[in-house]
Design a protein around this motif. Sequence first.
Motif, PDB file in Angstrom:
ATOM      1  N   ASP A   1       0.825  -1.210   0.000  1.00  0.00           N
ATOM      2  CA  ASP A   1       0.000   0.000   0.000  1.00  0.00           C
ATOM      3  C   ASP A   1       0.858   1.259   0.000  1.00  0.00           C
ATOM      4  O   ASP A   1       0.376   2.335  -0.322  1.00  0.00           O
ATOM      5  CB  ASP A   1      -0.924   0.020   1.221  1.00  0.00           C
ATOM      6  CG  ASP A   1      -2.113  -0.917   1.050  1.00  0.00           C
ATOM      7  OD1 ASP A   1      -2.774  -0.837   0.009  1.00  0.00           O
ATOM      8  OD2 ASP A   1      -2.357  -1.734   1.955  1.00  0.00           O
ATOM      9  N   ASP A   2       2.121   1.118   0.389  1.00  0.00           N
ATOM     10  CA  ASP A   2       3.030   2.270   0.462  1.00  0.00           C
ATOM     11  C   ASP A   2       4.111   2.155  -0.604  1.00  0.00           C
ATOM     12  O   ASP A   2       5.271   1.820  -0.323  1.00  0.00           O
ATOM     13  CB  ASP A   2       3.658   2.351   1.857  1.00  0.00           C
ATOM     14  CG  ASP A   2       4.347   3.692   2.107  1.00  0.00           C
ATOM     15  OD1 ASP A   2       4.476   4.475   1.139  1.00  0.00           O
ATOM     16  OD2 ASP A   2       4.757   3.949   3.244  1.00  0.00           O
ATOM     17  N   LEU A   3       3.726   2.455  -1.849  1.00  0.00           N
ATOM     18  CA  LEU A   3       4.689   2.375  -2.946  1.00  0.00           C
ATOM     19  C   LEU A   3       5.766   3.446  -2.820  1.00  0.00           C
ATOM     20  O   LEU A   3       6.904   3.259  -3.270  1.00  0.00           O
ATOM     21  CB  LEU A   3       3.973   2.511  -4.286  1.00  0.00           C
ATOM     22  CG  LEU A   3       3.064   1.338  -4.672  1.00  0.00           C
ATOM     23  CD1 LEU A   3       2.362   1.631  -5.989  1.00  0.00           C
ATOM     24  CD2 LEU A   3       3.845   0.042  -4.760  1.00  0.00           C
ATOM     25  N   LEU A   4       5.416   4.585  -2.219  1.00  0.00           N
ATOM     26  CA  LEU A   4       6.397   5.655  -2.055  1.00  0.00           C
ATOM     27  C   LEU A   4       7.581   5.178  -1.224  1.00  0.00           C
ATOM     28  O   LEU A   4       8.735   5.446  -1.553  1.00  0.00           O
ATOM     29  CB  LEU A   4       5.743   6.871  -1.388  1.00  0.00           C
ATOM     30  CG  LEU A   4       6.658   8.059  -1.118  1.00  0.00           C
ATOM     31  CD1 LEU A   4       7.305   8.557  -2.405  1.00  0.00           C
ATOM     32  CD2 LEU A   4       5.895   9.185  -0.431  1.00  0.00           C
ATOM     33  N   LYS A   5       7.310   4.442  -0.154  1.00  0.00           N
ATOM     34  CA  LYS A   5       8.396   3.906   0.676  1.00  0.00           C
ATOM     35  C   LYS A   5       9.225   2.893  -0.106  1.00  0.00           C
ATOM     36  O   LYS A   5      10.450   2.828   0.035  1.00  0.00           O
ATOM     37  CB  LYS A   5       7.826   3.255   1.936  1.00  0.00           C
ATOM     38  CG  LYS A   5       8.902   2.828   2.944  1.00  0.00           C
ATOM     39  CD  LYS A   5       8.284   2.298   4.216  1.00  0.00           C
ATOM     40  CE  LYS A   5       9.348   2.074   5.283  1.00  0.00           C
ATOM     41  NZ  LYS A   5      10.438   1.181   4.866  1.00  0.00           N
ATOM     42  N   GLN A   6       8.550   2.113  -0.948  1.00  0.00           N
ATOM     43  CA  GLN A   6       9.276   1.155  -1.784  1.00  0.00           C
ATOM     44  C   GLN A   6      10.258   1.869  -2.707  1.00  0.00           C
ATOM     45  O   GLN A   6      11.384   1.425  -2.899  1.00  0.00           O
ATOM     46  CB  GLN A   6       8.283   0.339  -2.623  1.00  0.00           C
ATOM     47  CG  GLN A   6       7.321  -0.516  -1.822  1.00  0.00           C
ATOM     48  CD  GLN A   6       7.973  -1.798  -1.326  1.00  0.00           C
ATOM     49  OE1 GLN A   6       8.587  -2.530  -2.092  1.00  0.00           O
ATOM     50  NE2 GLN A   6       7.833  -2.070  -0.051  1.00  0.00           N
ATOM     51  N   PHE A   7       9.815   3.009  -3.248  1.00  0.00           N
ATOM     52  CA  PHE A   7      10.708   3.809  -4.096  1.00  0.00           C
ATOM     53  C   PHE A   7      11.853   4.404  -3.277  1.00  0.00           C
ATOM     54  O   PHE A   7      13.012   4.367  -3.690  1.00  0.00           O
ATOM     55  CB  PHE A   7       9.931   4.932  -4.784  1.00  0.00           C
ATOM     56  CG  PHE A   7       9.245   4.524  -6.045  1.00  0.00           C
ATOM     57  CD1 PHE A   7       9.970   4.098  -7.145  1.00  0.00           C
ATOM     58  CD2 PHE A   7       7.863   4.580  -6.149  1.00  0.00           C
ATOM     59  CE1 PHE A   7       9.338   3.725  -8.336  1.00  0.00           C
ATOM     60  CE2 PHE A   7       7.221   4.209  -7.323  1.00  0.00           C
ATOM     61  CZ  PHE A   7       7.953   3.782  -8.413  1.00  0.00           C
ATOM     62  N   LYS A   8      11.521   4.967  -2.119  1.00  0.00           N
ATOM     63  CA  LYS A   8      12.541   5.611  -1.282  1.00  0.00           C
ATOM     64  C   LYS A   8      13.583   4.618  -0.800  1.00  0.00           C
ATOM     65  O   LYS A   8      14.762   4.950  -0.664  1.00  0.00           O
ATOM     66  CB  LYS A   8      11.871   6.302  -0.093  1.00  0.00           C
ATOM     67  CG  LYS A   8      11.132   7.577  -0.463  1.00  0.00           C
ATOM     68  CD  LYS A   8      10.533   8.251   0.770  1.00  0.00           C
ATOM     69  CE  LYS A   8       9.895   9.593   0.400  1.00  0.00           C
ATOM     70  NZ  LYS A   8       9.272  10.244   1.572  1.00  0.00           N
ATOM     71  N   ASP A   9      13.152   3.382  -0.520  1.00  0.00           N
ATOM     72  CA  ASP A   9      14.079   2.345  -0.061  1.00  0.00           C
ATOM     73  C   ASP A   9      14.782   1.640  -1.221  1.00  0.00           C
ATOM     74  O   ASP A   9      15.525   0.679  -1.000  1.00  0.00           O
ATOM     75  CB  ASP A   9      13.326   1.312   0.781  1.00  0.00           C
ATOM     76  CG  ASP A   9      12.822   1.891   2.092  1.00  0.00           C
ATOM     77  OD1 ASP A   9      13.302   2.977   2.485  1.00  0.00           O
ATOM     78  OD2 ASP A   9      11.934   1.280   2.715  1.00  0.00           O
ATOM     79  N   ASN A  10      14.507   2.108  -2.440  1.00  0.00           N
ATOM     80  CA  ASN A  10      15.129   1.544  -3.647  1.00  0.00           C
ATOM     81  C   ASN A  10      14.855   0.048  -3.796  1.00  0.00           C
ATOM     82  O   ASN A  10      15.725  -0.724  -4.219  1.00  0.00           O
ATOM     83  CB  ASN A  10      16.645   1.803  -3.640  1.00  0.00           C
ATOM     84  CG  ASN A  10      17.254   1.695  -5.025  1.00  0.00           C
ATOM     85  OD1 ASN A  10      16.602   1.981  -6.028  1.00  0.00           O
ATOM     86  ND2 ASN A  10      18.500   1.272  -5.091  1.00  0.00           N
ATOM     87  N   LYS A  11      13.633  -0.357  -3.456  1.00  0.00           N
ATOM     88  CA  LYS A  11      13.268  -1.771  -3.529  1.00  0.00           C
ATOM     89  C   LYS A  11      12.563  -2.144  -4.826  1.00  0.00           C
ATOM     90  O   LYS A  11      12.346  -3.325  -5.090  1.00  0.00           O
ATOM     91  CB  LYS A  11      12.372  -2.138  -2.340  1.00  0.00           C
ATOM     92  CG  LYS A  11      13.109  -2.135  -1.012  1.00  0.00           C
ATOM     93  CD  LYS A  11      12.204  -2.605   0.118  1.00  0.00           C
ATOM     94  CE  LYS A  11      12.972  -2.689   1.438  1.00  0.00           C
ATOM     95  NZ  LYS A  11      12.106  -3.137   2.550  1.00  0.00           N
ATOM     96  N   ILE A  12      12.170  -1.154  -5.623  1.00  0.00           N
ATOM     97  CA  ILE A  12      11.465  -1.449  -6.871  1.00  0.00           C
ATOM     98  C   ILE A  12      12.042  -0.627  -8.018  1.00  0.00           C
ATOM     99  O   ILE A  12      12.566   0.470  -7.820  1.00  0.00           O
ATOM    100  CB  ILE A  12       9.949  -1.175  -6.753  1.00  0.00           C
ATOM    101  CG1 ILE A  12       9.682   0.251  -6.251  1.00  0.00           C
ATOM    102  CG2 ILE A  12       9.294  -2.192  -5.839  1.00  0.00           C
ATOM    103  CD1 ILE A  12       8.212   0.605  -6.169  1.00  0.00           C
ATOM    104  N   ASP A  13      11.947  -1.181  -9.222  1.00  0.00           N
ATOM    105  CA  ASP A  13      12.429  -0.490 -10.421  1.00  0.00           C
ATOM    106  C   ASP A  13      11.360   0.439 -10.986  1.00  0.00           C
ATOM    107  O   ASP A  13      11.678   1.506 -11.495  1.00  0.00           O
ATOM    108  CB  ASP A  13      12.842  -1.514 -11.479  1.00  0.00           C
ATOM    109  CG  ASP A  13      14.009  -2.371 -11.014  1.00  0.00           C
ATOM    110  OD1 ASP A  13      15.073  -1.793 -10.741  1.00  0.00           O
ATOM    111  OD2 ASP A  13      13.849  -3.596 -10.901  1.00  0.00           O
ATOM    112  N   PHE A  14      10.103   0.001 -10.913  1.00  0.00           N
ATOM    113  CA  PHE A  14       8.976   0.833 -11.320  1.00  0.00           C
ATOM    114  C   PHE A  14       7.730   0.277 -10.650  1.00  0.00           C
ATOM    115  O   PHE A  14       7.787  -0.762  -9.977  1.00  0.00           O
ATOM    116  CB  PHE A  14       8.815   0.866 -12.853  1.00  0.00           C
ATOM    117  CG  PHE A  14       8.364  -0.426 -13.458  1.00  0.00           C
ATOM    118  CD1 PHE A  14       7.021  -0.697 -13.662  1.00  0.00           C
ATOM    119  CD2 PHE A  14       9.291  -1.382 -13.857  1.00  0.00           C
ATOM    120  CE1 PHE A  14       6.601  -1.888 -14.224  1.00  0.00           C
ATOM    121  CE2 PHE A  14       8.889  -2.593 -14.417  1.00  0.00           C
ATOM    122  CZ  PHE A  14       7.537  -2.833 -14.597  1.00  0.00           C
TER     123      PHE A  14
END
Length: 316
Positions: free
Chosen positions: A128-141
């Motif tokens: 639910d928190d894609l922003l955190k996934q981006f900030k933690d560099n866990k996802i490419d897109f």
Amino acid sequence: MEIRQLEYFLVLCNELHFTKAAEKLNITQPTLSHQIKVLENELGIPLFDRLGKKIAITDAGKILHEQCTHIFRAIDNTSNQIIELKELKAGKLAIGTLPGELTNLVSDYLLDYHLEYPDLQICINSSDDLLKQFKDNKIDFAISYKQEYFDYEDEHLQIIPLFTEELLFVAHSEHPLLASEKIAFQDVLELPLILFPTIHQCRKVIDSAARKEKLHVKPKIETASVQAIFKLVEQNVGATIISKTLCNLYKTNTICEQTIYNPPLTREIVLLYRKDKFINFAAKAFIRLMVEGLEEAGFSISEKSQQLIQSLIKYA
């Protein structure tokens, strides 16, 4: 100390003759002598003993030769690994999605992607928190729903609209409301409904629309199981409001769908990625395959979005 100087040094170590080494390097002998002298001056110690026309490697030269061998082997390994990544023979792909339909949507392309690129490791991070996934560099897109209140620019995220998805009224084929060309949202809410829980993205659209219309959502049954919802509808326990995507995936011969109006229930599905992060070749390849699949399935992607996507995956 420059890579070029180290290349000259290694060739001279192999040839142990300035003229022969210069010929092999396709440079003049004075140029080679000068570059070796510059290297020795920088290190502050001779690398070769000059014995007339012959030369011998000093102890310092032997140390540098050993380290140069490691350096150039590492450079070759790095180059080979990058080539493998470009050719999609190695690497990892991490895709972010919101829980629910979008996870199902993205997962539909996993088999085709794996068959085309079997050596890649793939991970779908549903959160639910894609922003955190981006900030933690866990996802490419990520594949998400557009949130009107969210400042994508402030978070350095690029957003590309993919398509607008409709939520439909879905019921047993004998349900009397299906005789109408479209059904008012208020009329739907008065029926016994089987819906996702309030934390589900689909339910959030329904609840938000109800609040705006000052209506109440009181489902007969709540479940996070898509299969259970369709099975209950199939048994005529109640009707549901569900995305067109899921309807296409799970609908049976005994189930029919109808458009909802006043208001229509829609949401925009978007592609998100960080502006300041390199989009790797594995990610570009998946985006290409997914967009092609969406078009084949009849989803309408705007010309502007097509151009942005083509620019993004240009070298995939």
